[in-house]
Design a protein around this motif. Structure first.
Motif, PDB file in Angstrom:
ATOM      1  N   SER A   1       0.818  -1.205   0.000  1.00  0.00           N
ATOM      2  CA  SER A   1       0.000   0.000   0.000  1.00  0.00           C
ATOM      3  C   SER A   1       0.856   1.260   0.000  1.00  0.00           C
ATOM      4  O   SER A   1       0.559   2.232  -0.715  1.00  0.00           O
ATOM      5  CB  SER A   1      -0.927  -0.008   1.223  1.00  0.00           C
ATOM      6  OG  SER A   1      -1.704   1.178   1.272  1.00  0.00           O
ATOM      7  N   MET A   2       1.930   1.264   0.771  1.00  0.00           N
ATOM      8  CA  MET A   2       2.780   2.451   0.882  1.00  0.00           C
ATOM      9  C   MET A   2       3.565   2.710  -0.395  1.00  0.00           C
ATOM     10  O   MET A   2       3.986   3.846  -0.655  1.00  0.00           O
ATOM     11  CB  MET A   2       3.736   2.289   2.055  1.00  0.00           C
ATOM     12  CG  MET A   2       3.044   2.221   3.413  1.00  0.00           C
ATOM     13  SD  MET A   2       2.309   3.795   3.904  1.00  0.00           S
ATOM     14  CE  MET A   2       3.775   4.685   4.419  1.00  0.00           C
ATOM     15  N   GLN A   3       3.766   1.684  -1.225  1.00  0.00           N
ATOM     16  CA  GLN A   3       4.526   1.840  -2.456  1.00  0.00           C
ATOM     17  C   GLN A   3       3.628   2.053  -3.670  1.00  0.00           C
ATOM     18  O   GLN A   3       4.131   2.155  -4.796  1.00  0.00           O
ATOM     19  CB  GLN A   3       5.405   0.604  -2.689  1.00  0.00           C
ATOM     20  CG  GLN A   3       6.522   0.438  -1.671  1.00  0.00           C
ATOM     21  CD  GLN A   3       7.549   1.553  -1.757  1.00  0.00           C
ATOM     22  OE1 GLN A   3       7.752   2.156  -2.798  1.00  0.00           O
ATOM     23  NE2 GLN A   3       8.203   1.856  -0.636  1.00  0.00           N
ATOM     24  N   ARG A   4       2.316   2.138  -3.467  1.00  0.00           N
ATOM     25  CA  ARG A   4       1.388   2.369  -4.569  1.00  0.00           C
ATOM     26  C   ARG A   4       1.260   3.873  -4.809  1.00  0.00           C
ATOM     27  O   ARG A   4       0.835   4.623  -3.935  1.00  0.00           O
ATOM     28  CB  ARG A   4       0.019   1.753  -4.279  1.00  0.00           C
ATOM     29  CG  ARG A   4      -0.956   1.860  -5.445  1.00  0.00           C
ATOM     30  CD  ARG A   4      -2.285   1.212  -5.129  1.00  0.00           C
ATOM     31  NE  ARG A   4      -2.135  -0.222  -4.909  1.00  0.00           N
ATOM     32  CZ  ARG A   4      -2.360  -0.835  -3.752  1.00  0.00           C
ATOM     33  NH1 ARG A   4      -2.742  -0.122  -2.689  1.00  0.00           N
ATOM     34  NH2 ARG A   4      -2.208  -2.137  -3.640  1.00  0.00           N
ATOM     35  N   ALA A   5       1.623   4.312  -5.984  1.00  0.00           N
ATOM     36  CA  ALA A   5       1.669   5.746  -6.274  1.00  0.00           C
ATOM     37  C   ALA A   5       0.279   6.371  -6.257  1.00  0.00           C
ATOM     38  O   ALA A   5      -0.692   5.780  -6.738  1.00  0.00           O
ATOM     39  CB  ALA A   5       2.327   5.980  -7.632  1.00  0.00           C
ATOM     40  N   LEU A   6       0.200   7.572  -5.692  1.00  0.00           N
ATOM     41  CA  LEU A   6      -0.998   8.396  -5.756  1.00  0.00           C
ATOM     42  C   LEU A   6      -0.786   9.433  -6.847  1.00  0.00           C
ATOM     43  O   LEU A   6       0.272  10.050  -6.932  1.00  0.00           O
ATOM     44  CB  LEU A   6      -1.252   9.073  -4.413  1.00  0.00           C
ATOM     45  CG  LEU A   6      -1.391   8.142  -3.201  1.00  0.00           C
ATOM     46  CD1 LEU A   6      -1.558   8.963  -1.931  1.00  0.00           C
ATOM     47  CD2 LEU A   6      -2.556   7.187  -3.383  1.00  0.00           C
ATOM     48  N   VAL A   7      -1.805   9.631  -7.686  1.00  0.00           N
ATOM     49  CA  VAL A   7      -1.658  10.489  -8.866  1.00  0.00           C
ATOM     50  C   VAL A   7      -2.693  11.600  -8.841  1.00  0.00           C
ATOM     51  O   VAL A   7      -3.862  11.383  -8.500  1.00  0.00           O
ATOM     52  CB  VAL A   7      -1.803   9.665 -10.160  1.00  0.00           C
ATOM     53  CG1 VAL A   7      -1.656  10.559 -11.392  1.00  0.00           C
ATOM     54  CG2 VAL A   7      -0.769   8.550 -10.204  1.00  0.00           C
ATOM     55  N   ALA A   8      -2.261  12.804  -9.181  1.00  0.00           N
ATOM     56  CA  ALA A   8      -3.154  13.952  -9.344  1.00  0.00           C
ATOM     57  C   ALA A   8      -2.903  14.559 -10.720  1.00  0.00           C
ATOM     58  O   ALA A   8      -1.845  14.364 -11.315  1.00  0.00           O
ATOM     59  CB  ALA A   8      -2.914  14.995  -8.255  1.00  0.00           C
ATOM     60  N   LYS A   9      -3.892  15.285 -11.235  1.00  0.00           N
ATOM     61  CA  LYS A   9      -3.747  15.894 -12.556  1.00  0.00           C
ATOM     62  C   LYS A   9      -4.438  17.255 -12.570  1.00  0.00           C
ATOM     63  O   LYS A   9      -5.531  17.415 -12.037  1.00  0.00           O
ATOM     64  CB  LYS A   9      -4.354  15.000 -13.637  1.00  0.00           C
ATOM     65  CG  LYS A   9      -4.125  15.511 -15.051  1.00  0.00           C
ATOM     66  CD  LYS A   9      -4.713  14.561 -16.096  1.00  0.00           C
ATOM     67  CE  LYS A   9      -6.218  14.604 -16.116  1.00  0.00           C
ATOM     68  NZ  LYS A   9      -6.787  13.825 -17.228  1.00  0.00           N
ATOM     69  N   LEU A  10      -3.768  18.236 -13.182  1.00  0.00           N
ATOM     70  CA  LEU A  10      -4.323  19.567 -13.366  1.00  0.00           C
ATOM     71  C   LEU A  10      -4.178  19.955 -14.832  1.00  0.00           C
ATOM     72  O   LEU A  10      -3.229  19.544 -15.499  1.00  0.00           O
ATOM     73  CB  LEU A  10      -3.615  20.589 -12.474  1.00  0.00           C
ATOM     74  CG  LEU A  10      -3.747  20.377 -10.965  1.00  0.00           C
ATOM     75  CD1 LEU A  10      -2.843  21.343 -10.212  1.00  0.00           C
ATOM     76  CD2 LEU A  10      -5.196  20.546 -10.514  1.00  0.00           C
ATOM     77  N   ALA A  11      -5.129  20.755 -15.346  1.00  0.00           N
ATOM     78  CA  ALA A  11      -5.115  21.137 -16.761  1.00  0.00           C
ATOM     79  C   ALA A  11      -5.145  22.657 -16.897  1.00  0.00           C
ATOM     80  O   ALA A  11      -5.816  23.359 -16.118  1.00  0.00           O
ATOM     81  CB  ALA A  11      -6.309  20.520 -17.494  1.00  0.00           C
ATOM     82  N   TYR A  12      -4.428  23.147 -17.899  1.00  0.00           N
ATOM     83  CA  TYR A  12      -4.342  24.583 -18.161  1.00  0.00           C
ATOM     84  C   TYR A  12      -4.505  24.816 -19.663  1.00  0.00           C
ATOM     85  O   TYR A  12      -3.895  24.115 -20.477  1.00  0.00           O
ATOM     86  CB  TYR A  12      -2.993  25.145 -17.706  1.00  0.00           C
ATOM     87  CG  TYR A  12      -2.647  24.823 -16.270  1.00  0.00           C
ATOM     88  CD1 TYR A  12      -3.029  25.668 -15.235  1.00  0.00           C
ATOM     89  CD2 TYR A  12      -1.942  23.669 -15.946  1.00  0.00           C
ATOM     90  CE1 TYR A  12      -2.720  25.382 -13.921  1.00  0.00           C
ATOM     91  CE2 TYR A  12      -1.617  23.362 -14.635  1.00  0.00           C
ATOM     92  CZ  TYR A  12      -2.018  24.231 -13.624  1.00  0.00           C
ATOM     93  OH  TYR A  12      -1.702  23.935 -12.313  1.00  0.00           O
ATOM     94  N   ALA A  13      -5.334  25.795 -20.051  1.00  0.00           N
ATOM     95  CA  ALA A  13      -5.494  26.170 -21.451  1.00  0.00           C
ATOM     96  C   ALA A  13      -4.435  27.213 -21.799  1.00  0.00           C
ATOM     97  O   ALA A  13      -4.364  28.271 -21.172  1.00  0.00           O
ATOM     98  CB  ALA A  13      -6.895  26.724 -21.712  1.00  0.00           C
ATOM     99  N   LEU A  14      -3.600  26.888 -22.788  1.00  0.00           N
ATOM    100  CA  LEU A  14      -2.498  27.780 -23.162  1.00  0.00           C
ATOM    101  C   LEU A  14      -2.573  28.105 -24.649  1.00  0.00           C
ATOM    102  O   LEU A  14      -2.785  27.209 -25.477  1.00  0.00           O
ATOM    103  CB  LEU A  14      -1.151  27.126 -22.868  1.00  0.00           C
ATOM    104  CG  LEU A  14      -0.791  26.861 -21.410  1.00  0.00           C
ATOM    105  CD1 LEU A  14       0.553  26.147 -21.340  1.00  0.00           C
ATOM    106  CD2 LEU A  14      -0.755  28.142 -20.610  1.00  0.00           C
ATOM    107  N   PRO A  15      -2.358  29.355 -25.028  1.00  0.00           N
ATOM    108  CA  PRO A  15      -2.275  29.709 -26.448  1.00  0.00           C
ATOM    109  C   PRO A  15      -0.948  29.238 -27.049  1.00  0.00           C
ATOM    110  O   PRO A  15      -0.019  28.869 -26.322  1.00  0.00           O
ATOM    111  CB  PRO A  15      -2.375  31.240 -26.440  1.00  0.00           C
ATOM    112  CG  PRO A  15      -1.886  31.647 -25.095  1.00  0.00           C
ATOM    113  CD  PRO A  15      -2.281  30.542 -24.159  1.00  0.00           C
ATOM    114  N   VAL A  16      -0.896  29.257 -28.367  1.00  0.00           N
ATOM    115  CA  VAL A  16       0.320  28.873 -29.068  1.00  0.00           C
ATOM    116  C   VAL A  16       1.487  29.726 -28.556  1.00  0.00           C
ATOM    117  O   VAL A  16       1.367  30.944 -28.407  1.00  0.00           O
ATOM    118  CB  VAL A  16       0.139  29.048 -30.586  1.00  0.00           C
ATOM    119  CG1 VAL A  16       1.463  28.890 -31.321  1.00  0.00           C
ATOM    120  CG2 VAL A  16      -0.889  28.051 -31.100  1.00  0.00           C
ATOM    121  N   GLY A  17       2.623  29.093 -28.256  1.00  0.00           N
ATOM    122  CA  GLY A  17       3.772  29.834 -27.745  1.00  0.00           C
ATOM    123  C   GLY A  17       4.819  28.910 -27.168  1.00  0.00           C
ATOM    124  O   GLY A  17       4.723  27.679 -27.260  1.00  0.00           O
TER     125      GLY A  17
END
Length: 233
Positions: A104-120
């Motif tokens: 259990s302690m070695q099982r990775a916890l994952v989070a995700k965030l998203a951002y809208a970015l213009p060309v650049g």
């Protein structure tokens, strides 16, 4: 001297009591992160940043029947053409453990965030901080480019995932186009925690009446093809 000795002994006893109620990592704090780009509009893309934390590397304090901790995730995106900050965001990722077994302690916890970015052109800075011991940190920085989507057939970045499965849970942070897509920001796969490599990608500018051949290959560091699968879509 006797008073100082008594105060020192009291401090040691209190410190020992705290240690008994906490799980203190023996290794340095490590945070994994990765990013993928997907088309949003003609001039903007979604930048999805995924973060991976192992509970065994987070300081956990016992509260009742569980151990609690957390990681502060700070994400900064800089436009390298103007050297200006496009976004600066901080979010806390809770770590709550009821089973302290090694698996259990070695099982990775994952989070995700998203951002809208213009060309650049941008630079992505990410930092993780152990909330119970703020001096324990890890950080990384990557350059990235958001390019216009071409008018011809195109493919997004490829997410390497621990799981991709049909889903109707639209409020799930890992929900994408009728699937639950759980990325693996460590990019490490093995028999213990991630025995199967799942992939997710998006294809753009396809013609509805045509059949396309999708060729998926796994290539090692010497350029040898280890796995090859072709599907018609």
């Amino acid at each position: 001297m006797r008073i100082m000795f008594r105060l020192l002994a009291l401090f040691v006893l209190v410190h020992a009591g705290i240690q008994a109620q906490a799980i203190v990592p023996r290794s340095a704090f490590v945070m994994n992160f990765d990013y993928s780009r997907f088309r949003y509009t003609e001039t903007e893309h979604y930048l999805e940043v995924s973060y991976g934390i192992y509970p065994s590397l987070v300081t956990l304090v016992k509260e009742g029947d569980v151990f609690r901790g957390g990681v502060a995730l700070t994400t900064v995106i800089i436009d390298t053409r103007t050297d200006s900050v496009v976004t600066s965001h901080r979010a806390n990722m809770p770590v709550i453990i009821t089973d302290t077994s090694q698996q259990s302690m070695q099982r990775a916890l994952v989070a995700k965030l998203a951002y809208a970015l213009p060309v650049g052109m941008y630079r992505l800075h990410v930092m993780g901080q152990d909330l119970n011991v703020p001096s324990r940190t890890d950080s990384g920085s990557l350059a990235l480019t958001i390019q216009p989507t071409p008018a011809t057939v195109a493919i997004s970045d490829v997410d390497l995932c621990t799981n991709v499965a049909p889903s109707t849970r639209t409020t799930d942070p890992f929900y994408k186009n009728s699937y639950e897509v759980v990325p693996n920001p460590s990019l490490i796969f093995g028999s213990t925690n991630a025995p199967v490599v799942f992939t997710y990608a998006e294809l753009y500018n396809l013609e509805q009446e045509r059949t396309y051949s999708v060729d998926i290959r796994i290539i090692d560091g010497r350029g040898q093809v280890l796995k090859n699968r072709t599907r018609s879509r």
